[in-house]
Design an enzyme around this catalytic site. Structure first.
Site, PDB file in Angstrom:
ATOM      1  CD  GLU A  54     -19.158  15.422  24.993  1.00  0.00           C
ATOM      2  OE1 GLU A  54     -17.978  15.807  24.905  1.00  0.00           O
ATOM      3  OE2 GLU A  54     -20.127  16.049  24.495  1.00  0.00           O
ATOM      4  CB  CYS A  77     -16.195  21.604  26.098  1.00  0.00           C
ATOM      5  SG  CYS A  77     -17.781  21.331  26.909  1.00  0.00           S
ATOM      6  CB  CYS A  86     -18.796  17.855  27.995  1.00  0.00           C
ATOM      7  SG  CYS A  86     -20.205  18.512  27.091  1.00  0.00           S
ATOM      8  CG  ASP A 202     -31.113  27.614 -13.068  1.00  0.00           C
ATOM      9  OD1 ASP A 202     -31.404  27.767 -14.277  1.00  0.00           O
ATOM     10  OD2 ASP A 202     -30.067  27.080 -12.688  1.00  0.00           O
ATOM     11  NE  ARG A 209     -36.964  21.079  -3.729  1.00  0.00           N
ATOM     12  CZ  ARG A 209     -36.502  21.371  -4.934  1.00  0.00           C
ATOM     13  NH1 ARG A 209     -36.656  20.517  -5.920  1.00  0.00           N
ATOM     14  NH2 ARG A 209     -35.881  22.514  -5.141  1.00  0.00           N
ATOM     15  N   GLY A 270     -23.116  28.820 -10.110  1.00  0.00           N
ATOM     16  CA  GLY A 270     -22.792  28.047 -11.287  1.00  0.00           C
ATOM     17  C   GLY A 270     -21.311  28.027 -11.641  1.00  0.00           C
ATOM     18  N   PRO A 271     -21.014  27.882 -12.960  1.00  0.00           N
ATOM     19  CG  PRO A 271     -21.176  27.226 -15.191  1.00  0.00           C
ATOM     20  CD  PRO A 271     -21.991  27.804 -14.079  1.00  0.00           C
ATOM     21  NE  ARG A 272     -19.137  34.296 -16.130  1.00  0.00           N
ATOM     22  CZ  ARG A 272     -18.102  34.467 -16.947  1.00  0.00           C
ATOM     23  NH1 ARG A 272     -16.867  34.494 -16.456  1.00  0.00           N
ATOM     24  NH2 ARG A 272     -18.290  34.611 -18.241  1.00  0.00           N
TER      25      ARG A 272
END
Length: 340
Positions: A54, A77, A86, A202, A209, A270-272
């Site tokens: 605002e 707020c 605000c 990995d 990027r 990852g998967p787990r």
């Protein structure tokens, strides 16, 4: 609801999206000041959470704001924190009307901002495009009501619904356009999470990027029970590591990072890890990129011993979007059982 109100609120929501991933610990809010159909000023929450949207919009509108309408995605707020209220700035600027998408559940606000505006004769219209604003602001809402951040799970599979096994060499199952969209998800997150298995195999950089958004690479969290993350890993060398040992429940972990100001968490694997968050009922949104090619032998199921049926058969999730991105597909599922 007037069509003009919808139009300008959509513009305010666009402004709010610009701040995603940069405004923690505050929510990202968008604001637009309009008079006679002419936009006088636009603003969104600035990096680090201040100035508020605002205030930004009012600064751009200047004296022309007097008598105009403010469109804002979250209730102004009404308390003094690190910035003045605000609601007071809106009153001082002489606005005659405020159109808002969403009330703020924060007990320091929670209707007080609207009440303060109405007390001086400003017309207040609530709940314009509320559902859209609610989803956009869900990280803030959940931090207040459930003491956890918004959790977004991102995965990429091949055409058969499998992920690459990972042997240290990058295997792309999607094309450039889909990967760019994945990087945008990183830019819109306050933190990104992987398990130690993914980090070791990995050695990912976990950065954004996209041109112009490199500076919005999020903080990194690695669930690492035994402290195995090498000092020479890209994650450590990035300077963005916010390492958390996996010694507490996921619910406690989320409460901990919410208390540190994290509104939006992107879970990349990852998967787990994906399976654990799903089993705990702590996923709000799933973004699934499905490539046109195949990883071949050695491909893994995305949820340890379960494939994509884990999502498709879960009645908690509803597919809200499906579209082509380059030669790939992206599917977005949202949890319809979120308690806020």
């Amino acid at each position: 609801m007037h069509e003009a109100d919808r139009h300008f609120m959509k513009m305010a929501l666009t402004m709010a999206r610009r701040g995603l991933g940069t405004t923690a610990p505050n929510p990202s809010v968008g604001a637009v000041i309009v008079d006679g159909g002419v936009v006088l000023g636009r603003g969104w929450t600035q990096p680090g959470g201040r100035p508020h949207a605002e205030v930004e919009a009012l600064a751009r509108a200047g004296e022309a704001a007097r008598g105009a309408t403010l469109y804002v995605t979250l209730e102004p707020c009404s308390h003094t924190g690190k910035s003045p209220p605000c609601a007071d700035a809106v009153i001082k600027a002489g606005l005659k009307r405020v159109v808002c998408a969403l009330g703020d559940p924060d007990e320091r606000v929670a209707g007080r901002g609207f009440a303060k505006l109405r007390a001086v004769g400003i017309e207040v219209v609530e709940n314009v495009l509320r559902d859209e604003a609610h989803w956009l602001t869900l990280g803030h809402i959940l931090k207040v009501t459930a003491r956890r951040p918004f959790v977004q799970l991102k995965l990429a599979t091949d055409a058969d619904g499998l992920i690459a096994s990972g042997d240290g060499a990058p295997v792309w199952v999607t094309g450039d356009e889909a990967r760019a969209r994945g990087h945008l998800l990183r830019a819109q997150a306050d933190a990104i999470l992987v398990g130690i298995g993914t980090a070791l195999v990995d050695d990912p950089a976990l950065d954004c990027r996209l041109p112009g958004l490199v500076g919005q690479s999020p903080a990194i969290i690695v669930l690492d029970r035994k402290g195995r993350l090498p000092e020479q890993s890209k994650i450590v060398r990035s300077g963005r590591l916010m390492q958390v040992l996996d010694t507490v429940s996921l619910a406690e972990f989320l409460e901990n990072i919410a208390s540190e100001g994290i509104n939006r968490l992107l879970v990349e694997g990852g998967p787990r890890i994906w399976r654990s968050f799903l089993d705990a009922g702590l996923v709000d949104e799933i973004v699934h990129f499905r490539g046109a090619g195949r990883v071949g032998e050695g491909g893994l199921l995305p949820f340890v011993d379960q494939g994509l049926e884990r999502i498709e058969q879960d009645k908690s999730f509803e597919m809200v979007d499906r579209r082509s991105v380059g030669g790939d597909k992206v599917f977005i599922y949202r949890n319809t059982n979120i308690k806020t």
